[in-house]
Design an enzyme around this catalytic site. Structure first.
Site, PDB file in Angstrom:
ATOM      1  N   ASP A 132     109.270  47.831  31.992  1.00 39.11           N
ATOM      2  CA  ASP A 132     109.975  47.536  30.907  1.00 39.11           C
ATOM      3  C   ASP A 132     109.223  48.384  29.382  1.00 39.11           C
ATOM      4  O   ASP A 132     107.958  48.587  29.542  1.00 39.11           O
ATOM      5  CB  ASP A 132     110.010  46.095  30.520  1.00 39.11           C
ATOM      6  CG  ASP A 132     111.028  45.350  31.476  1.00 39.11           C
ATOM      7  OD1 ASP A 132     111.791  46.109  32.076  1.00 39.11           O
ATOM      8  OD2 ASP A 132     110.899  44.061  31.698  1.00 39.11           O
ATOM      9  N   GLN A 161     114.037  53.161  24.416  1.00 46.66           N
ATOM     10  CA  GLN A 161     114.785  52.372  23.314  1.00 46.66           C
ATOM     11  C   GLN A 161     115.607  53.154  22.215  1.00 46.66           C
ATOM     12  O   GLN A 161     114.643  54.050  21.594  1.00 46.66           O
ATOM     13  CB  GLN A 161     113.896  51.438  22.525  1.00 46.66           C
ATOM     14  CG  GLN A 161     113.004  50.346  23.691  1.00 46.66           C
ATOM     15  CD  GLN A 161     111.633  49.941  23.029  1.00 46.66           C
ATOM     16  OE1 GLN A 161     111.111  50.719  22.377  1.00 46.66           O
ATOM     17  NE2 GLN A 161     111.558  48.585  23.356  1.00 46.66           N
ATOM     18  N   ARG A 182     115.995  53.810  31.999  1.00 46.15           N
ATOM     19  CA  ARG A 182     117.178  52.847  31.549  1.00 46.15           C
ATOM     20  C   ARG A 182     117.153  52.752  29.965  1.00 46.15           C
ATOM     21  O   ARG A 182     116.143  53.005  29.406  1.00 46.15           O
ATOM     22  CB  ARG A 182     116.521  51.474  31.807  1.00 46.15           C
ATOM     23  CG  ARG A 182     117.276  50.302  31.089  1.00 46.15           C
ATOM     24  CD  ARG A 182     116.528  49.084  31.457  1.00 46.15           C
ATOM     25  NE  ARG A 182     116.452  48.601  32.780  1.00 46.15           N
ATOM     26  CZ  ARG A 182     115.243  47.796  33.017  1.00 46.15           C
ATOM     27  NH1 ARG A 182     114.330  47.184  32.242  1.00 46.15           N
ATOM     28  NH2 ARG A 182     115.051  47.408  34.321  1.00 46.15           N
ATOM     29  N   GLY A 186     117.018  48.110  22.142  1.00 46.28           N
ATOM     30  CA  GLY A 186     115.662  47.889  21.642  1.00 46.28           C
ATOM     31  C   GLY A 186     115.724  46.418  21.285  1.00 46.28           C
ATOM     32  O   GLY A 186     116.582  45.769  20.535  1.00 46.28           O
ATOM     33  N   ALA A 187     114.712  45.461  21.628  1.00 40.11           N
ATOM     34  CA  ALA A 187     114.796  44.031  21.363  1.00 40.11           C
ATOM     35  C   ALA A 187     113.760  43.508  20.376  1.00 40.11           C
ATOM     36  O   ALA A 187     113.607  42.391  20.185  1.00 40.11           O
ATOM     37  CB  ALA A 187     114.504  43.405  22.853  1.00 40.11           C
ATOM     38  N   THR A 224     123.427  47.756  28.602  1.00 41.89           N
ATOM     39  CA  THR A 224     123.997  47.281  27.281  1.00 41.89           C
ATOM     40  C   THR A 224     125.193  46.513  27.754  1.00 41.89           C
ATOM     41  O   THR A 224     125.725  46.288  28.593  1.00 41.89           O
ATOM     42  CB  THR A 224     124.492  48.331  26.491  1.00 41.89           C
ATOM     43  OG1 THR A 224     125.039  47.762  25.377  1.00 41.89           O
ATOM     44  CG2 THR A 224     125.539  49.330  27.104  1.00 41.89           C
ATOM     45  N   HIS A 225     125.311  45.647  26.684  1.00 45.32           N
ATOM     46  CA  HIS A 225     126.567  44.563  26.784  1.00 45.32           C
ATOM     47  C   HIS A 225     127.579  45.020  25.889  1.00 45.32           C
ATOM     48  O   HIS A 225     128.859  44.399  25.669  1.00 45.32           O
ATOM     49  CB  HIS A 225     126.344  43.199  26.567  1.00 45.32           C
ATOM     50  CG  HIS A 225     124.924  42.676  27.109  1.00 45.32           C
ATOM     51  ND1 HIS A 225     123.764  42.693  26.676  1.00 45.32           N
ATOM     52  CD2 HIS A 225     124.790  42.428  28.476  1.00 45.32           C
ATOM     53  CE1 HIS A 225     122.716  42.491  27.397  1.00 45.32           C
ATOM     54  NE2 HIS A 225     123.369  41.891  28.710  1.00 45.32           N
ATOM     55  N   ARG A 286     114.011  35.932  22.514  1.00 45.97           N
ATOM     56  CA  ARG A 286     114.632  37.593  22.103  1.00 45.97           C
ATOM     57  C   ARG A 286     116.093  37.578  22.423  1.00 45.97           C
ATOM     58  O   ARG A 286     116.993  38.063  21.628  1.00 45.97           O
ATOM     59  CB  ARG A 286     113.941  38.529  22.843  1.00 45.97           C
ATOM     60  CG  ARG A 286     112.449  38.891  22.303  1.00 45.97           C
ATOM     61  CD  ARG A 286     112.062  40.150  22.755  1.00 45.97           C
ATOM     62  NE  ARG A 286     111.682  40.028  24.299  1.00 45.97           N
ATOM     63  CZ  ARG A 286     110.630  39.570  25.042  1.00 45.97           C
ATOM     64  NH1 ARG A 286     109.754  38.863  24.045  1.00 45.97           N
ATOM     65  NH2 ARG A 286     110.425  39.514  25.992  1.00 45.97           N
TER      66      ARG A 286
END
Ligand code: FDA
Length: 305
Positions: A132, A161, A182, A186-187, A224-225, A286
């Site tokens: 990650d 990201q 992946r 970005g979180a 992604t959603h 997050r």
């Protein structure tokens, strides 16, 4: 208001005292919507259920703010345990991990030793491992470690990201390694001198990174959603005749489960990121920061207690 809430939850996510306290009290405040459970046995049930629906998994044993070598070693051992479960029970699953939880903030020697230990087992059981990506202060070091490990093991990938200005250059630099990457938005809470401050720019960069990596000929996870990113990818792969096995969609456990199933039914590879363990707090905060609408679930969770 939404931006204020986002900053508030990202601030809470970084609070070490609350992280420690949360570990003691178990999954609370609706966190079980996003976290599969506290034990590997419970996580395995969730994986089996998703696999039955045609959804692949990447499993994450949660852990943040590791500062002792013994904690990092324990995290590595738990990740190895996950890999063995996946291999022995023939689950359609990979693993994801954070380098800080393997000791990156303690020393290079510890993180490399833990990662090689994990990758040896992953190689034996043929389980893929994704590193990650954490906040921007760790990007350089994460990519350096990934590059070294990729020269030793095939079964490893990492994350790029879209909110970081540097990401296009990073993708091009990683290109000779033929990495499986992946792509995420970005979180973390990042300053404007390293990351695009506006969603529109992040979205445009997201599409650019997906395009670049697919056209470079490498496996790309579209994590992604966001329907706009998903539809863009579908159109792009169709126009460029990119085969279904060169990419997959990825979403987080508990988010848009009906959309996940739709994508499977449409014939796409779909992988869900399934976190488990007692260290759920930072991950959960997050998720709330990403979508303050989720706060409704938290309030319901509090009321129910
Ligand atoms: P974004 O938050 O921009 O939302 C865009 C649109 O998507 C919304 O307007 C809505 O339509 C839809 N949507 C989003 N969330 C929804 C919800 N809960 N319910 C319904 N609709 C919703 N980050 C990181 O920094 N490092 C990492 O290693 C990873 N790893 C990772 C793995 C996987 C598999 C995923 C899916 C994500 C990550 N992330 C990550 C998190 C990522 O950076 C990002 O914060 C979240 O995915 C949220 O961004 P989206 O792209 O989903 O869309």
């Amino acid at each position: 208001m939404e931006k204020m809430l986002r900053n508030f939850f990202l601030y809470l996510a970084g609070n070490k005292t609350l992280t420690k306290m949360a570990k003691k009290y178990g999954l609370k405040f609706g966190a079980s919507r996003f976290v599969a459970g506290e034990t590997i046995e419970r996580a395995v049930q969730v994986i089996q259920d998703l696999n039955q629906k045609g959804i692949k998994v990447t499993l994450d044993f949660l852990g943040e703010f590791i500062s002792k070598e013994s904690e990092a070693n324990e995290m590595a051992n738990n990740t190895i345990r996950s890999i063995k479960y996946i291999g022995e029970q023939h689950l359609d699953a990979q693993v994801s991990l954070k380098l800080t939880s393997m000791g990156m903030d303690i020393s290079d020697e510890i993180v490399m030793r833990n990662m090689r230990k994990i990758l040896e087992v992953a190689k034996t059981y043929d389980v893929f491992v994704t590193i990650d990506m954490e906040d921007h202060t760790r990007t350089e070091q994460t990519l350096k470690i990934f590059t070294q490990l990729k020269s030793e093991y095939d079964c490893i990938g990492t994350v790029i990201q879209a909110y970081l200005y540097r990401s296009q250059k990073d993708i091009e630099q990683l290109h000779p390694l033929s990495p499986r990457l992946r792509i995420v938005k970005g979180a973390y809470k990042e300053p404007a001198d390293v990351a695009f401050p506006n969603k529109k720019e992040v979205d445009e960069n997201y599409k650019k990174l997906v395009r670049t990596h697919l056209l470079n000929g490498h496996f790309t996870a579209i994590a992604t959603h966001d329907d706009a990113m998903i539809e863009y990818t579908k159109q792009f792969v169709q126009n460029h005749k990119i085969a279904n096995d060169q990419f997959e969609f990825q979403m987080l456990y508990g988010i848009r489960p009906e959309r996940q199933l739709e994508l499977v039914k449409e014939g796409f590879n779909m992988r869900v990121y399934v976190p488990y363990g007692t260290d759920w707090y930072g991950y959960f905060m997050r998720r709330l920061a990403e979508r303050p609408a989720n706060v409704g679930f938290v309030l319901k969770g509090i009321v129910k207690k």
